[in-house]
Write a protein that holds these residues in place. Structure first.
Motif, mmCIF file in Angstrom:
data_model
loop_
_atom_site.group_PDB
_atom_site.id
_atom_site.type_symbol
_atom_site.label_atom_id
_atom_site.label_comp_id
_atom_site.label_asym_id
_atom_site.label_seq_id
_atom_site.Cartn_x
_atom_site.Cartn_y
_atom_site.Cartn_z
ATOM 1 N N ALA A 197 0.831 -1.204 0.000
ATOM 2 C CA ALA A 197 0.000 0.000 0.000
ATOM 3 C C ALA A 197 0.868 1.257 0.000
ATOM 4 C CB ALA A 197 -0.933 -0.010 1.200
ATOM 5 N N PHE A 198 1.917 1.272 0.809
ATOM 6 C CA PHE A 198 2.775 2.452 0.883
ATOM 7 C C PHE A 198 3.524 2.674 -0.420
ATOM 8 C CE2 PHE A 198 6.924 4.389 1.711
ATOM 9 C CZ PHE A 198 6.507 5.624 2.183
ATOM 10 N N TRP A 199 4.078 1.615 -0.995
ATOM 11 C CA TRP A 199 4.842 1.760 -2.247
ATOM 12 C C TRP A 199 3.953 1.737 -3.487
ATOM 13 C CZ3 TRP A 199 8.613 -2.011 0.356
ATOM 14 C CH2 TRP A 199 9.702 -1.310 0.910
ATOM 15 N N ASN A 200 2.659 1.511 -3.301
ATOM 16 C CA ASN A 200 1.713 1.414 -4.417
ATOM 17 C C ASN A 200 2.134 0.326 -5.399
ATOM 18 O OD1 ASN A 200 -0.691 2.192 -5.716
ATOM 19 N ND2 ASN A 200 0.435 3.513 -7.148
ATOM 20 N N VAL A 201 2.518 -0.803 -4.847
ATOM 21 C CA VAL A 201 2.897 -1.963 -5.662
ATOM 22 C C VAL A 201 1.670 -2.863 -5.810
ATOM 23 C CG1 VAL A 201 4.299 -4.058 -5.749
ATOM 24 C CG2 VAL A 201 5.335 -1.891 -5.054
ATOM 25 N N LYS A 202 1.208 -3.005 -7.040
ATOM 26 C CA LYS A 202 0.003 -3.795 -7.301
ATOM 27 C C LYS A 202 0.316 -5.223 -7.737
ATOM 28 C CE LYS A 202 -2.187 0.550 -8.550
ATOM 29 N NZ LYS A 202 -2.633 1.419 -9.661
ATOM 30 N N ASP A 203 1.507 -5.434 -8.292
ATOM 31 C CA ASP A 203 1.917 -6.754 -8.753
ATOM 32 C C ASP A 203 3.431 -6.846 -8.585
ATOM 33 O OD1 ASP A 203 2.586 -9.095 -10.060
ATOM 34 O OD2 ASP A 203 1.351 -8.713 -11.827
ATOM 35 N N VAL A 204 3.887 -7.698 -7.685
ATOM 36 C CA VAL A 204 5.329 -7.769 -7.405
ATOM 37 C C VAL A 204 6.103 -8.393 -8.562
ATOM 38 C CG1 VAL A 204 4.962 -7.886 -4.921
ATOM 39 C CG2 VAL A 204 5.163 -10.009 -6.225
ATOM 40 N N ASN A 205 5.403 -9.116 -9.445
ATOM 41 C CA ASN A 205 6.070 -9.760 -10.582
ATOM 42 C C ASN A 205 6.170 -8.849 -11.799
ATOM 43 O OD1 ASN A 205 6.489 -12.464 -9.427
ATOM 44 N ND2 ASN A 205 4.257 -12.541 -9.392
ATOM 45 N N ASN A 206 5.209 -7.951 -11.956
ATOM 46 C CA ASN A 206 5.208 -6.989 -13.064
ATOM 47 C C ASN A 206 4.878 -5.625 -12.487
ATOM 48 O OD1 ASN A 206 5.421 -8.847 -15.559
ATOM 49 N ND2 ASN A 206 3.746 -9.763 -14.376
ATOM 50 N N LEU A 207 5.915 -4.860 -12.197
ATOM 51 C CA LEU A 207 5.732 -3.616 -11.454
ATOM 52 C C LEU A 207 4.935 -2.601 -12.251
ATOM 53 C CD1 LEU A 207 6.566 -2.447 -8.705
ATOM 54 C CD2 LEU A 207 8.471 -1.339 -9.874
ATOM 55 N N ASN A 208 3.917 -2.043 -11.613
ATOM 56 C CA ASN A 208 3.088 -1.025 -12.256
ATOM 57 C C ASN A 208 3.860 0.283 -12.411
ATOM 58 O OD1 ASN A 208 2.445 -1.714 -9.344
ATOM 59 N ND2 ASN A 208 1.830 0.455 -9.362
ATOM 60 N N ALA A 209 3.499 1.057 -13.426
ATOM 61 C CA ALA A 209 4.234 2.275 -13.767
ATOM 62 C C ALA A 209 4.169 3.329 -12.676
ATOM 63 C CB ALA A 209 3.700 2.842 -15.087
ATOM 64 N N ASP A 210 3.110 3.314 -11.869
ATOM 65 C CA ASP A 210 2.971 4.337 -10.834
ATOM 66 C C ASP A 210 3.434 3.870 -9.447
ATOM 67 O OD1 ASP A 210 0.881 2.542 -10.628
ATOM 68 O OD2 ASP A 210 -0.666 4.058 -10.273
ATOM 69 N N ALA A 211 4.188 2.778 -9.409
ATOM 70 C CA ALA A 211 4.793 2.355 -8.139
ATOM 71 C C ALA A 211 5.801 3.413 -7.700
ATOM 72 C CB ALA A 211 5.474 1.001 -8.310
ATOM 73 N N ARG A 212 6.010 3.522 -6.391
ATOM 74 C CA ARG A 212 6.791 4.633 -5.838
ATOM 75 C C ARG A 212 8.262 4.214 -5.644
ATOM 76 N NH1 ARG A 212 4.167 8.398 -1.714
ATOM 77 N NH2 ARG A 212 4.456 6.748 -0.170
#
Length: 255
Positions: A197-212
């Protein structure tokens, strides 16, 4: 030495160290089921890298430790992603305007949880005043000196609720510091909800573009009781490890 930064003054001669030193004694805190750190002189045959042994002109030690389990450390989102990300590449600025808050974890069944309400209430005045904060420092109550020597493994320490972590992210805070071994529950089946939630990681295998990518979590700090809640200048110091985490030395300065 007095410095003026963004129209406020700090006395750089009065640092407040909120890190826990790493030692090779039983006083060292430990988490995640590992043994205490080892700090030992190098040995080559009958030569020992220790001045007191009389066979060396220098002290020359090897150090074996784990940044996540042996004390104050700062980590980037590479801690939870399949792809490698380094804290040394993620953290490029080191001074931040920070807010220190004290919270009482709430009993929820067998757990002690830092809730959204406790975080939002503690930050309420700062947010209403529209004062930007780049970092938040969470001190849990009770705040005992024994935190600096605790053995956390299999003790189910308090943790940060996912909604509280999301609120911190949505408040624009980039750096989260806490006096616990993890922002997440010790045994959580690998969900890591607060980290994600803090890093805005939605998928640890394919990192989303808006991850922090440029945001950090620092765990296992200790803030003395005499340090009051409020605003500080934070100097977040790390060693230059190409690793997901580094031992760190966060320093506060009164504003």
């Amino acid at each position: 030495m007095i410095a003026t930064i963004d129209n406020f003054k700090v006395d750089l001669s009065k640092p407040i160290d909120i890190s826990i030193p790493l030692t090779n004694t039983d006083e060292n805190p430990i988490a995640w089921y590992i043994e205490k750190p080892a700090i030992e002189p190098v040995v080559f045959g009958d030569w020992i890298g220790k001045v007191s042994e009389g066979k060396s002109s220098t002290n020359f030690n090897n150090i074996f430790f784990n940044p996540h389990g042996h004390g104050t450390h700062t980590e980037c989102l590479g801690h939870i992603t399949r792809e490698f990300y380094s804290i040394n590449q993620s953290l490029k600025q080191f001074f931040f305007l920070a807010e220190l808050i004290s919270v009482v974890p709430e009993r929820q069944g067998e757990d002690l949880v830092i809730t959204l309400d406790s975080i939002s209430t503690a930050l309420d005045l700062t947010l209403k005043l529209g004062i930007p904060r780049e970092a938040i420092i969470i001190r849990t109550i009770p705040n005992l000196e024994s935190k600096k020597q605790l053995k956390y493994s299999n003790t189910n320490p308090p943790y940060l609720d996912e909604n509280a972590a999301r609120f911190i992210r949505e408040s624009g805070i980039q750096h989260l510091l806490i006096d616990l071994p993890s922002v997440d529950k010790e045994h959580d089946e690998g969900k890591l909800l607060a980290h994600k939630a803090f890093w805005n990681v939605k998928d640890v295998n394919n990192l989303n573009a808006d991850a922090r990518l440029d945001c950090t979590i620092t765990e296992m700090i200790f803030v003395p009781n005499e340090v009051k809640d409020g605003s500080y200048l934070l100097n977040l110091q790390i060693a230059s490890f190409e690793n997901d985490a580094s031992p760190s030395k966060p320093i506060l300065y009164k504003i």
